[in-house]
Design a protein around this motif. Structure first.
Motif, PDB file in Angstrom:
ATOM      1  N   ARG B  12       2.185   3.526   8.945  1.00 13.20           N
ATOM      2  CA  ARG B  12       2.682   4.634   8.132  1.00 13.20           C
ATOM      3  C   ARG B  12       1.564   5.625   7.806  1.00 13.20           C
ATOM      4  NH1 ARG B  12       7.672   2.918   5.517  1.00 13.20           N
ATOM      5  NH2 ARG B  12       7.351   4.462   3.894  1.00 13.20           N
ATOM      6  N   CYS B  13       0.342   5.121   7.680  1.00  9.21           N
ATOM      7  CA  CYS B  13      -0.763   5.993   7.279  1.00  9.21           C
ATOM      8  C   CYS B  13      -1.187   6.923   8.413  1.00  9.21           C
ATOM      9  CB  CYS B  13      -1.957   5.158   6.851  1.00  9.21           C
ATOM     10  SG  CYS B  13      -1.641   4.068   5.464  1.00  9.21           S
ATOM     11  N   GLU B  15       0.443   7.376  11.113  1.00 10.21           N
ATOM     12  CA  GLU B  15       1.654   7.842  11.802  1.00 10.21           C
ATOM     13  C   GLU B  15       1.641   7.458  13.283  1.00 10.21           C
ATOM     14  OE1 GLU B  15       2.967  11.880  10.119  1.00 10.21           O
ATOM     15  OE2 GLU B  15       0.857  11.689   9.576  1.00 10.21           O
ATOM     16  N   LEU B  45      -5.526   5.018   5.260  1.00 14.08           N
ATOM     17  CA  LEU B  45      -5.890   4.792   3.872  1.00 14.08           C
ATOM     18  C   LEU B  45      -5.645   3.347   3.437  1.00 14.08           C
ATOM     19  CD1 LEU B  45      -7.068   6.775   1.883  1.00 14.08           C
ATOM     20  CD2 LEU B  45      -4.750   7.306   1.098  1.00 14.08           C
ATOM     21  N   CYS B  46      -4.550   2.745   3.887  1.00 11.92           N
ATOM     22  CA  CYS B  46      -4.227   1.394   3.392  1.00 11.92           C
ATOM     23  C   CYS B  46      -4.917   0.308   4.185  1.00 11.92           C
ATOM     24  CB  CYS B  46      -2.723   1.167   3.320  1.00 11.92           C
ATOM     25  SG  CYS B  46      -1.983   0.368   4.747  1.00 11.92           S
ATOM     26  N   ARG B  49      -2.775  -2.757   5.733  1.00 13.15           N
ATOM     27  CA  ARG B  49      -2.069  -3.702   4.870  1.00 13.15           C
ATOM     28  C   ARG B  49      -0.568  -3.705   5.151  1.00 13.15           C
ATOM     29  NH1 ARG B  49      -5.974  -1.810   1.225  1.00 13.15           N
ATOM     30  NH2 ARG B  49      -7.404  -3.491   0.763  1.00 13.15           N
ATOM     31  N   THR B  50      -0.035  -2.562   5.538  1.00  7.24           N
ATOM     32  CA  THR B  50       1.403  -2.483   5.735  1.00  7.24           C
ATOM     33  C   THR B  50       1.802  -2.779   7.180  1.00  7.24           C
ATOM     34  OG1 THR B  50       1.354  -0.776   4.046  1.00  7.24           O
ATOM     35  CG2 THR B  50       3.418  -1.069   5.208  1.00  7.24           C
ATOM     36  N   ARG B  52       0.075  -4.375   9.629  1.00 11.27           N
ATOM     37  CA  ARG B  52      -0.488  -5.572  10.265  1.00 11.27           C
ATOM     38  C   ARG B  52       0.607  -6.533  10.726  1.00 11.27           C
ATOM     39  NH1 ARG B  52      -3.942  -7.587   5.935  1.00 11.27           N
ATOM     40  NH2 ARG B  52      -5.390  -5.927   6.390  1.00 11.27           N
ATOM     41  N   PRO B  76     -14.650  -3.948   1.509  1.00  7.49           N
ATOM     42  CA  PRO B  76     -13.733  -4.317   0.432  1.00  7.49           C
ATOM     43  C   PRO B  76     -12.337  -4.641   0.966  1.00  7.49           C
ATOM     44  CG  PRO B  76     -13.943  -1.928   0.541  1.00  7.49           C
ATOM     45  CD  PRO B  76     -14.851  -2.481   1.593  1.00  7.49           C
ATOM     46  N   VAL B  77     -11.748  -5.754   0.490  1.00  4.03           N
ATOM     47  CA  VAL B  77     -10.393  -6.105   0.912  1.00  4.03           C
ATOM     48  C   VAL B  77      -9.346  -5.596  -0.084  1.00  4.03           C
ATOM     49  CG1 VAL B  77     -11.109  -8.113   2.238  1.00  4.03           C
ATOM     50  CG2 VAL B  77     -10.488  -8.400  -0.161  1.00  4.03           C
ATOM     51  N   ARG B  78      -9.778  -4.845  -1.070  1.00  3.02           N
ATOM     52  CA  ARG B  78      -8.831  -4.173  -1.960  1.00  3.02           C
ATOM     53  C   ARG B  78      -9.204  -2.699  -2.001  1.00  3.02           C
ATOM     54  NH1 ARG B  78      -6.579  -7.999  -1.391  1.00  3.02           N
ATOM     55  NH2 ARG B  78      -5.454  -9.404  -2.763  1.00  3.02           N
ATOM     56  N   THR B  79      -8.213  -1.906  -2.390  1.00  3.74           N
ATOM     57  CA  THR B  79      -8.479  -0.477  -2.471  1.00  3.74           C
ATOM     58  C   THR B  79      -9.394  -0.191  -3.652  1.00  3.74           C
ATOM     59  OG1 THR B  79      -6.235  -0.211  -1.674  1.00  3.74           O
ATOM     60  CG2 THR B  79      -7.340   1.773  -2.468  1.00  3.74           C
ATOM     61  N   VAL B  80     -10.629   0.130  -3.354  1.00  2.00           N
ATOM     62  CA  VAL B  80     -11.564   0.522  -4.415  1.00  2.00           C
ATOM     63  C   VAL B  80     -12.240   1.803  -3.960  1.00  2.00           C
ATOM     64  CG1 VAL B  80     -12.014  -1.813  -5.257  1.00  2.00           C
ATOM     65  CG2 VAL B  80     -13.412  -0.899  -3.408  1.00  2.00           C
TER      66      VAL B  80
ATOM     67  N   ARG C  57       6.742  11.756   2.027  1.00  4.61           N
ATOM     68  CA  ARG C  57       6.557  10.362   1.622  1.00  4.61           C
ATOM     69  C   ARG C  57       6.706  10.242   0.111  1.00  4.61           C
ATOM     70  NH1 ARG C  57       3.765   7.460   5.687  1.00  4.61           N
ATOM     71  NH2 ARG C  57       4.554   8.353   7.627  1.00  4.61           N
ATOM     72  N   THR C  67      -0.386   2.762  -0.131  1.00  2.00           N
ATOM     73  CA  THR C  67      -0.960   4.108  -0.300  1.00  2.00           C
ATOM     74  C   THR C  67      -0.018   5.237   0.122  1.00  2.00           C
ATOM     75  OG1 THR C  67      -2.116   4.217   1.841  1.00  2.00           O
ATOM     76  CG2 THR C  67      -3.321   3.235   0.017  1.00  2.00           C
TER      77      THR C  67
ATOM     78  N   TYR D  86     -12.770  -7.386  -4.592  1.00  2.00           N
ATOM     79  CA  TYR D  86     -12.806  -6.825  -3.248  1.00  2.00           C
ATOM     80  C   TYR D  86     -13.601  -7.680  -2.285  1.00  2.00           C
ATOM     81  CZ  TYR D  86     -17.581  -5.404  -4.005  1.00  2.00           C
ATOM     82  OH  TYR D  86     -18.924  -5.441  -4.222  1.00  2.00           O
TER      83      TYR D  86
END
Lengths: 172, 91, 105, 365
Positions: B12-13, B15, B45-46, B49-50, B52, B76-80, C57, C67, D86
């Protein structure tokens, strides 16, 4: 189309007949009684503890279907609001000469009020008959699960299980 | 297939469309990382995550899903925000 | 649309104590609720348009992972509106593509 | 650098339960969560839970969340919020971000209770505003009290799809239909019965063909599937909805366990790749435990039991509980957990779990 809870989300007549939670025809004739429409072996037993008369047993394992003991059930209806699956009803076949009383759990806003005339629906939400609300129980212990009692024509005591919410709100 | 004519976005990010992923698999991608390198799927951006799981499902049509590992994870495995971790631990 | 009355949760008694500016328009909000919630309550569903095809979106995962719901907030692009709490006076803009920092333009 | 005895990542039902057990045994425990509020997904679960009294059956999920929070508070458990973890480092240092800066926390034991994320579904129009995860919609209506739309199509008949469809109606939305690609309903019949009584049709062997609309969903086209999962030409139907909710399963959030070098097993019944773990919920990396959906997607009730198990095992490993006492506690927890993993719905999960634990024990032998 296949019938049964796994295919329609509605317990079939066969499933209800085979269920130990459904009262016998004789018991229905005798007076108000709980009608447990729980036909799958899910791990759950609050109904057993809810009954002050020991009329419902689940036992071990807790996936057993609840069994209704018609001789002990007084038709008090306290089990209705305690069932997390909202699968217990109460039926009083001979409420009057011509009407039956059906009680069901109801968790929508707004709640009906005693005396309201409401369109009553079956297990698929289809209109069956108009009914008169005779009780709305919503004690704190119910934690939001109100129990609504409706008086309906005698012929439809096995069908009526809810209020047709959308039709009703349209009438105001 | 007719429905392919309508765009289906897998990532989605970035496209990235289903057709582009399918092309990457035809071109020899056998891992999520391989698809990523060829299409940029999962590089938005993600960070995948979506998409995969969707890409793993598509790869699973030709391979045993047990062998489709997620692409390598690195911190980082989280959005920071990068400025947050660049600043360091000053306590 | 807000869920004012609820059979289980009761009445929503929170005060609309904040306002945010969304693409120049004032939108009532509640301090601390996610920006996305305030936007949905006001009927705003399109939060950004994508870089490659310019498609709209909005809210998708609701937990800060996908996101998809990012917008430009107080001049900072790519802010996840589903997990960023409302503060009174926030300036929220529909994000075009990857967005731009306020001081970059 | 901050120090603690047990670092618990995730303040959902599993993480809080783990922390409570450690604290009860007198251990120093720090819970770290990326969200602004603790409780994980419990606060959006406004239905009554199943199980029996010891599982808090009949209590609504958000009340269970309140009870867990009260208990963590009473025990003085430190819960750090707005703090995304993270990274994890091999010496059991936890890297998280709080207040715009990076902080390191060194722990003797780590419990990863990161939960799971919803699976996406890709179809033409699936990126339109108005298409969203069922969990996202559930958070909006039950936590933030905002309707994401007025008329909804629900995709997926597992318990999540059935429950969220019901709760959307409780919040005042209209649910046009629920569709399911499989040939039977996936979740509990009693949940399905609730939405049927409300007049919601359930279409089995159906999928979504596309969502239509310019700036957001204006309608959706559904289509029947034949026995080979192929669309049946001519069976298309257009539904006028403004929202499409997707409830097609969850995937464990395992990144941190991969980072730690935990060994994984692929168990489809648990949501895909999950870290191997033993009967104490310890992974193949000593001192690293897991609990809840990360160890295989189940329900909040089992997540809490797994958390208690992991917390008790941590306390034991730290010498806070003697072996006899720990065994007693763990036996009771396992019995409660097994009671939830029975019947046609639970047995599959129990077998999957046994398979996972079997794999782990094999690896250790």
């Amino acid at each position: 189309m296949k019938s049964g809870i796994k295919y329609t989300g509605i317990p079939s007549e066969e499933e209800l007949r085979a269920s130990p939670g459904a009262p016998s025809r004789e018991r229905l004739e005798q007076g108000p009684v709980a009608f447990i429409e729980c036909v799958q072996d899910i791990p759950c037993n609050p109904c057993e503890e809810a009954c002050p008369f020991g009329a419902i047993t689940v036992g071990e394992p807790i996936t057993n279907l609840p069994e209704l003991h018609g001789d002990k059930c007084t038709g008090c209806g306290v089990c209705i609001a305690q069932c997390p699956g909202l699968a217990i009803f109460k039926v009083h076949l001979h409420y009057t000469e011509t009407t039956s009383l059906v009680e069901f759990p109801y968790e929508y806003y707004p709640l009906p009020r005693k005396g309201d005339r409401v369109p009553c629906g079956d297990r698929q939400g289809k209109y069956v008959a108009d009914g008169r609300v005779v009780s709305v129980k919503n004690a704190k212990a119910h934690d939001g699960t109100a129990v609504v009692g409706v008086e309906v024509p005698k012929a439809c005591y096995l069908e009526v299980r809810t209020i047709c919410r959308k039709e009703w709100s349209r009438h105001g | 297939m007719a429905e392919n004519r309508e765009t289906i976005y897998i990532c989605r990010c970035e496209e990235v469309t289903r057709e582009e992923i399918e092309q990457a698999i035809r071109d020899g991608a056998t891992t999520i990382a391989g698809v990523k390198k060829r299409t940029h799927a999962g590089m938005g951006l993600c960070q995948g995550r979506t998409c995969r799981k969707l890409i793993a499902n598509m790869l699973a049509c030709s391979r045993d899903p047990a062998n489709i590992l997620p692409s390598t994870f690195r911190p980082p495995v989280r959005t920071v925000r990068i400025d947050e971790i660049a600043q360091g631990d000053e306590e | 649309m807000r869920v004012e009355k609820h059979p289980i949760l009761g009445d929503d008694r929170r005060k609309r104590d904040a306002a945010i500016i969304v693409d120049g328009d004032r939108v009532e909000a509640i301090t601390g609720e996610p920006i996305a919630a305030a936007l949905l309550a006001a009927g705003i569903r399109k939060f950004r348009v994508t870089p490659r095809f310019g498609s709209p979106r909005g809210l998708f995962c609701g937990i800060g992972r996908c996101t998809d719901c990012v917008m430009t907030v107080d001049g900072r692009p790519n802010v996840r509106t589903c997990v960023t709490p409302v503060k009174d006076g926030m300036v929220v803009e529909t994000q075009a593509g990857l967005g731009a920092w306020a001081d970059e333009s | 650098m901050k120090m603690t005895q047990v670092a618990v990542i995730g303040a959902g039902p599993a993480g809080l339960a783990a922390a409570i057990e450690v604290a009860r045994a007198g251990g120093l425990v720090t819970v770290i969560d990326e969200n602004a509020r603790p409780g994980g997904q419990l606060f959006k679960q406004i239905h009554k839970f199943f199980g029996s009294r010891e599982h808090r059956a009949g209590v609504r999920g958000f009340h269970i969340g309140e009870q867990l929070l009260a208990e963590t508070e009473r025990l003085g458990v430190e819960v750090l919020l707005d703090s995304p973890v993270y990274a994890l480092f091999p010496d059991r240092t936890v890297g998280y971000v709080h207040g715009g800066r990076e902080i390191f926390l060194k722990a003797e034991k780590i419990v990863i209770a990161a939960g799971a994320a919803e699976n996406p579904l890709a179809f033409p129009g699936s990126t339109l505003p108005g298409v969203m995860g069922a969990g996202a919609a559930q958070t909006m209506i039950n936590v933030h009290r905002v309707l994401p739309g007025k008329k909804v199509l629900m995709i997926g008949s597992g318990n999540v799809g059935l429950i969220v469809a019901y709760q959307l109606m409780q919040a005042g939305a209209d649910v046009a239909a629920l569709i399911e690609a499989a040939t039977q309903i996936g979740g509990y019949g009693v949940h399905a019965a609730k939405i049927r009584r409300a007049g919601v049709p359930i279409h089995l062997s159906h999928t979504v063909k596309r969502a239509l609309g310019k700036d957001h969903v204006e309608s959706v086209e559904i289509v029947a599937l034949d026995s080979h999962w192929q669309p049946v030409a001519g069976s298309e139907k257009i539904l006028g909805v403004d929202t499409v909710c997707v409830a097609v399963g969850l995937t464990p959030l395992t990144e941190l366990a991969w980072l730690m070098g935990c060994e994984f097993a692929f168990v489809p019944g648990l949501g895909g790749h999950v870290p191997k773990h033993d009967l104490n919920m310890e992974t193949t990396v000593p001192g690293v435990f897991i609990a809840g959906d990360i160890s295989g997607v189940e329900e909040a009730s089992t997540a809490m039991e797994e958390g208690r198990l992991a917390g008790t095992a941590c306390a034991e490993a730290l010498g806070l509980l003697d072996g006899q006492k720990a065994l007693e506690l763990k036996t009771v927890i396992r019995e409660r957990m097994n009671a939830l993993r029975t019947g046609p719905f639970g047995e599959g999960r129990r077998r999957a779990k046994e398979c996972l634990i079997g794999l782990s024990l094999e690896g250790q032998a």
